[in-house]
Design an enzyme around this catalytic site. Structure first.
Site, short mmCIF file in Angstrom:
data_model
loop_
_atom_site.label_atom_id
_atom_site.label_comp_id
_atom_site.label_asym_id
_atom_site.label_seq_id
_atom_site.Cartn_x
_atom_site.Cartn_y
_atom_site.Cartn_z
N GLN A 32 -16.33 -9.92 -108.38
CA GLN A 32 -16.20 -9.50 -106.99
C GLN A 32 -16.64 -8.05 -106.86
OE1 GLN A 32 -12.25 -10.02 -105.17
NE2 GLN A 32 -12.48 -8.00 -104.26
N GLY A 33 -17.66 -7.79 -106.05
CA GLY A 33 -18.19 -6.44 -105.89
C GLY A 33 -17.76 -5.83 -104.56
N SER A 48 -14.87 -2.85 -104.28
CA SER A 48 -14.47 -1.45 -104.40
C SER A 48 -15.60 -0.59 -104.95
CB SER A 48 -13.26 -1.31 -105.32
OG SER A 48 -12.13 -1.94 -104.76
N SER A 96 -13.94 -6.86 -112.21
CA SER A 96 -13.50 -7.73 -113.30
C SER A 96 -14.57 -8.77 -113.63
CB SER A 96 -12.20 -8.45 -112.91
OG SER A 96 -11.18 -7.52 -112.63
N GLU A 102 -5.54 -12.53 -101.98
CA GLU A 102 -5.15 -11.82 -103.21
C GLU A 102 -3.71 -11.32 -103.13
OE1 GLU A 102 -8.36 -9.38 -105.56
OE2 GLU A 102 -8.56 -8.94 -103.43
#
Length: 367
Positions: free
Chosen positions: A119-120, A122, A157, A241
């Site tokens: 997941q891109g 932040s 991650s 989340e």
């Protein structure tokens, strides 16, 4: 309220317990070794029928109620097996905002584990203030059906092993910052993408890292939703989340507290007693949230309450670990160190309190 298993749930639980006994020792449970084997563990769970249970069958799931996910998390924690890979937020984001063509193409591989994802979201200057991100996606001058990506992501991650990235990038600088973001499914095996792993305080080196995009490309067909819909997708993802009811946190915290209690010779430290109270509180809260889900209730900003409860519980368990075993047990001490990140990941605790104040309590910015 009766939380006992129905007959089908009990049969599923017993089958899972037997399978977990067979897997004992096959897969690492922590550290770099866990991350190296996370993909194989995902595929093993799926092949046995214990991953993707509540997701749509047309994409590779089983269309079962979410209680089955909770059963999987509970039994995995009891068995001391590796945690269930956390991909639900990506599945939910793509399911809610992607076209049917994108869902058919990407959800099966995401669910069965044959394609790895990251997941891109932040960035170094845009964590909790996600709308301030500066990564850009600009139509290619010689190919208008392709976007060129430039920017810098962090805390990503699985990025070093991912095949695909669900990326947020700015596609319009001339509108309010929330409205200028778009989401893309970006192929990670290409020129123009540099990986910079980050070593964590716990010693883990493979969990997440920085990703630099320098002229990387993505097809316009891989945009999720319309241009400018990125913020809507982001809010769907982070709301999921922040809910504990579909994650294994509660079961893992409870197992760790019981493990610590069993190690005590004499009177338990106050930190352990408080952690026991906190884990039981979270367990009951998760049960309530699950019951609400089964009744079709969605929570929206209430996920910020859930996130705060998870943060307080994990950090209480971390302090209990330090008070009970200190630094003598490397793995347990690592759990304490990791707990410090909970008040930052998924939106800081300060941000969650602002959301609760403004969107749940209705307090104005100056109140």
């Amino acid at each position: 309220m009766d939380f006992r298993d129905a007959p089908d749930e009990a049969e599923f639980r017993e089958r899972l317990r037997g399978w977990l006994v067979e897997q004992k020792g096959r897969f690492p449970t922590s550290g770099d070794a866990y991350w190296a084997q996370a993909g194989a563990w995902h595929q093993a769970l799926y092949a046995a029928g214990f991953f993707g249970t509540s997701w749509p069958a047309r994409y590779g799931g089983q269309d079962l109620p979410p209680v089955y996910d909770v059963i999987v998390d509970e039994e995995i924690a009891k068995a001391g097996a590796p945690a269930r890979p956390s991909l639900g937020y990506l599945v939910v984001g793509l399911s809610h905002h992607g076209s049917e063509e994108l869902r058919q193409r990407f959800l099966p591989g995401m669910i069965n584990g044959t394609e790895r994802w990251c997941q891109g979201f932040s960035e170094p200057g845009a964590g909790s203030d996600l709308a301030s991100l500066t990564t850009t996606a600009v139509p290619c001058a010689d190919d208008p059906d392709t976007y060129v990506l430039n920017g810098h992501k962090v805390w990503t991650s699985y990025s070093d092993v991912a095949d695909w990235c669900l990326l947020l990038a700015r596609t319009d600088r001339d509108v309010p910052k929330h409205k200028g973001l778009s989401a893309f499914i970006v192929p990670m095996h290409q020129e123009g993408i540099e990986q910079r792993p980050l070593k964590m305080i716990s010693g883990v080196t493979k969990e997440f890292g920085q990703v630099l995009f320098d002229g990387a490309r993505v097809s316009a067909e891989n945009m999720v939703g319309a241009p400018g819909d990125g913020w809507k997708l982001a809010m769907t993802v982070v709301s999921h989340e922040r809910e504990p009811s579909t994650l294994g946190f509660s079961a893992r915290y409870g197992k760790l507290v019981r493990q610590l209690a069993a190690s005590v010779d004499g009177e338990a430290p106050d930190e352990l007693s408080w952690a026991w109270v906190q884990t039981e509180m979270l367990r009951l809260h998760v049960r309530r949230r699950l019951s609400e889900q089964l009744d079709g209730i969605t929570h929206g900003p209430d996920g910020s309450l859930d996130k705060l409860l998870m943060t307080w519980t994990e950090q209480s368990v971390g302090h209990a670990t330090l008070a009970t075993v200190g630094t003598a047990d490397e793995e347990l001490f690592g759990a304490y160190l990791y707990s410090r990140s909970q008040s930052v990941m998924g939106g800081t605790s300060q941000i969650q309190k602002n959301i609760i104040a403004q969107r749940i309590l209705g307090l104005g910015a100056g109140s």
